[in-house]
Design a protein around this motif. Structure first.
Motif, short mmCIF file in Angstrom:
data_model
loop_
_atom_site.label_atom_id
_atom_site.label_comp_id
_atom_site.label_asym_id
_atom_site.label_seq_id
_atom_site.Cartn_x
_atom_site.Cartn_y
_atom_site.Cartn_z
N VAL A 497 0.86 -1.18 0.00
CA VAL A 497 0.00 0.00 0.00
C VAL A 497 0.89 1.23 0.00
N THR A 498 0.81 2.04 -1.02
CA THR A 498 1.63 3.24 -1.13
C THR A 498 0.79 4.45 -0.78
N PRO A 499 1.14 5.20 0.29
CA PRO A 499 0.38 6.39 0.61
C PRO A 499 0.43 7.40 -0.53
N THR A 500 -0.64 8.14 -0.67
CA THR A 500 -0.69 9.16 -1.71
C THR A 500 -0.08 10.43 -1.15
N PRO A 501 1.13 10.82 -1.61
CA PRO A 501 1.76 12.00 -1.06
C PRO A 501 1.21 13.30 -1.58
N GLY A 502 0.36 13.24 -2.60
CA GLY A 502 -0.25 14.44 -3.13
C GLY A 502 0.58 15.11 -4.20
N VAL A 503 1.73 14.49 -4.54
CA VAL A 503 2.56 15.05 -5.59
C VAL A 503 3.12 13.91 -6.44
N PHE A 563 6.48 0.57 2.37
CA PHE A 563 7.37 -0.28 1.60
C PHE A 563 6.63 -1.44 0.93
N THR A 564 7.26 -1.94 -0.14
CA THR A 564 6.87 -3.21 -0.74
C THR A 564 8.11 -4.07 -0.80
N GLY A 568 13.24 -10.13 -2.26
CA GLY A 568 14.41 -9.35 -1.91
C GLY A 568 14.46 -7.96 -2.48
N ASP A 569 13.58 -7.65 -3.46
CA ASP A 569 13.54 -6.31 -4.03
C ASP A 569 12.66 -5.42 -3.17
N VAL A 570 13.19 -4.29 -2.76
CA VAL A 570 12.50 -3.40 -1.83
C VAL A 570 12.24 -2.06 -2.51
N ALA A 571 11.06 -1.52 -2.31
CA ALA A 571 10.74 -0.16 -2.72
C ALA A 571 10.15 0.57 -1.52
N VAL A 572 10.75 1.70 -1.16
CA VAL A 572 10.28 2.51 -0.04
C VAL A 572 9.84 3.86 -0.60
N THR A 573 8.61 4.27 -0.27
CA THR A 573 8.04 5.53 -0.77
C THR A 573 7.77 6.46 0.40
N ASN A 574 7.96 7.76 0.14
CA ASN A 574 7.75 8.75 1.20
C ASN A 574 6.31 8.77 1.67
N LEU A 575 6.11 9.32 2.87
CA LEU A 575 4.78 9.65 3.38
C LEU A 575 4.52 11.13 3.08
#
Length: 616
Positions: A497-503, A563-564, A568-575
């Motif tokens: 689940v990736t939060p929607t940062p609005g940008v 994160f997802t 072993g592949d990681v993606a981290v997205t800002n809040l």
């Protein structure tokens, strides 16, 4: 005869006149009873700045919260405590710095000058988990307070039963030496351990209720000894590059606080090291302003009633919601408090020591919880208390938040409803502004009422008998937004689940740097931080960090990002609150995580930020 006849004729006339007077008087009395009371809220008259409202989960209560099952109950509890839309929106968490076998240095290194033997389990009796959950809701004030130094640092060689810090002026001489500097170093290390878990401790205290010698964690220090130690701890915090504020002195009650404050205020060096003063409400309530504070903020940091669980609103008891509404009102207006904390937020024992009762898998909510919520959800950190005039039977406070919204809290202590006209000069509230009342009483728990509209610089509203009503004016919510779209449930943010940062994330430009640090490691588990730096010339407005674990490591819990993880592949997205990285800037709220490992725990080597390969 004539005179007699005249007298007889006058009697009915006099009676009629008297009846008219009585009737008119009764009518006037009735009218005055139903006429609206008048309260003037004047934004040009300002008092103290508010830091917030909060609670503690010391002595293992945080672990009870962490282990609560099912997860739906745990989520309900967290939302009640921290959610600024549906719950209380508490903004301060007070943790205990353990001094027993679970402390960060349970065994003596041998002497104050010996190399410390620090240990860190990454959990701290559930308080790391609780602090991380609070961060997800936007809480940035975590107050760590020690009840005592470890026993080997004290005159009685026991972390309980009183005793004084070895080396304190006037204390018994300890054969092991002077432990004051070692204790200051110990507190600094505790702060650094929390930083390794992605938690910046905003405030630190070094003793709790220093007059008490009790069978649990306790340390006795007099006023001179307290002032002396601040002159050691303050410089030690600064030398470590920490911005953590020093709090003193968590006295047992308002009557005991002046002794400690006066000792510090009379010592220029000690006074320069203390950032704010604190006390509890047990031996005397916060009902008057403390002197010699030098304009520093004053917090009430602990208070509770310990009788059998009582969720009532208005039964006249010390546990009743109405009682606590009065206490908060008095603390804010008479003691000029900048913060008001209850003892426990949630508690498993069947007592009033908690605002919430964890009864198996059920969360029971007291009316005193909602009394707190009527203040804490709407009066956000940084708000300023402004003038609110008195009205008969009504205790009223008013505040202006940093976003311009105005909050009025009215407690009707009378047994009859009170129609009130609130005038709003110098508040910036425009005619046509919507005012939403929230009512707490026997039949309501901060229940929203139909909005009313400001007209002619004022609005009129009914405050029900024996009720607490909060009026929120201005802004879409009137509170500080919660980071992210939805507070992260449970222990672990939901993968995928990736939060929607609005940008929309922009390119990282030509250069970026990622520093990967393993902060602690134990059998099968570890903690790490990811420091993100924009070394390019273009601002990043939203970011996604990708990398691959080399040896099958996994993430079990991540903060300051979503994160997802796949093979072993990681993606981290800002809040929503940490998406911007200016050129040359290192992200202040960079992500960190706890994870698992098996075999070799080698760090990733290939990092990409918004698709651009970074140095590491």
């Amino acid at each position: 005869m004539f005179h007699s006849a005249v007298r007889k004729a006058r009697v009915p006339v006099l009676i009629l006149c008297l009846m008219a007077i009585v009737f008119s008087s009764a009518l006037l009395t009735r009218r005055s009873a139903y006429a609206a009371a008048a309260v003037t809220v004047d934004g040009s008259v300002k008092f103290q700045v508010i830091d917030g409202f909060g609670f503690s989960e010391a002595f293992g209560r945080a672990s009870s919260m962490q282990n609560l099952s099912p997860t739906t109950a745990r989520q309900q509890m967290l939302d009640l405590l921290f959610n600024t839309t549906t719950g209380a929106g508490f903004s301060i968490v007070r943790n205990i710095i353990n001094s027993d076998g679970s402390s960060i240095e349970p065994n003596s290194p041998g002497s104050p000058s010996a190399a410390p033997q620090y240990v860190w389990d990454g959990n701290d009796s559930g308080q790391v988990w609780l602090s991380q959950q609070a961060l997800q809701y936007g809480v940035n004030q975590i107050y760590a307070d020690a009840w005592s130094a470890p026993g080997y640092m004290k005159t009685n060689n026991d972390q309980a039963n009183g005793g004084t810090l070895c080396g304190a002026p006037g204390a018994a001489v300890c054969s092991s030496g002077n432990w004051r500097q070692a204790y200051a170093n110990y507190l600094v290390q505790y702060i650094k351990d929390y930083q390794s878990a992605g938690i910046n401790l905003s405030h630190v205290g070094f003793v709790n209720e220093p007059n008490l010698n009790v069978t649990y964690s306790s340390m006795v220090m007099n006023a001179a000894q307290m002032a002396d130690f601040t002159k050691i701890l303050g410089p030690t915090l600064r030398a470590a590059g920490l911005s953590t504020k020093l709090v003193c002195c968590d006295a047992e009650g308002w009557d005991l606080a002046p002794g400690y404050i006066n000792a510090i205020a009379s010592d220029a060096t000690a006074n320069s090291n203390v950032n704010l003063f604190s006390s509890h409400g047990y031996t005397a309530p916060p009902a008057s302003a403390l002197s010699n504070t030098g304009g520093k903020h004053v917090w009430e940091t602990e208070w509770a009633n310990f009788d059998t669980w009582n969720p009532a609103w208005d039964d006249g008891s010390a546990a009743a919601g109405f009682t606590w509404a009065q206490r908060i009102n008095t603390g804010l207006t008479s003691a000029n408090l900048s913060a008001f904390l209850h003892w426990w937020g949630a508690n498993t024992s069947n007592t009033n020591s908690g605002l919430l009762h964890i009864n198996g898998s059920t969360i029971e909510v007291s009316k005193r919880f909602w009394a707190f919520a009527n203040y804490s959800r709407f009066i956000r950190p940084g708000a300023t208390r402004i003038s609110a005039s008195a009205a008969s039977g009504l205790s009223t406070t008013a505040f202006m938040n940093t976003n311009g919204s105005v909050v009025i809290v009215a407690l009707n202590t009378a047994n009859t409803d009170n129609a009130v006209t609130f005038s709003l000069p110098n508040t910036g509230v425009a005619n046509g502004a919507s005012v939403t009342p929230y009512v707490t009483n026997n039949n309501n728990s901060m229940t929203a009422q139909s909005p009313v509209t400001v007209s002619g610089g004022a609005f009129t509203s009914n405050v029900p008998a024996r009720s607490l009503v909060t009026y929120r004016i201005g802004g879409s919510t009137g509170v500080t937004p919660t980071p992210g779209v939805t507070p992260t449930p449970g222990v672990t943010p939901t993968p995928g689940v990736t939060p929607t940062p609005g940008v929309t994330p922009t390119s990282a430009g030509s250069a970026c740097r990622v520093t990967y640090t393993i902060t602690n490691q134990w059998v099968g588990g570890f903690g790490a931080t990811l420091s993100l730096t924009n070394t390019g010339t273009t601002a990043m407005n939203g970011w996604t960090l990708t990398f691959t674990f080399p040896n099958g490591q996994t993430i079990t819990q991540l903060w300051n990002g979503a994160f997802t993880l796949s093979n072993g592949d990681v993606a981290v997205t800002n809040l929503s609150y940490n998406g911007m990285i200016a050129p040359g800037q290192t992200l202040a709220s960079s992500p960190g995580f706890n994870g698992t490992w098996n075999g070799t725990n080698n760090p990733p080597t290939a990092f990409k930020l918004n698709g651009v390969t970074c140095t590491s």
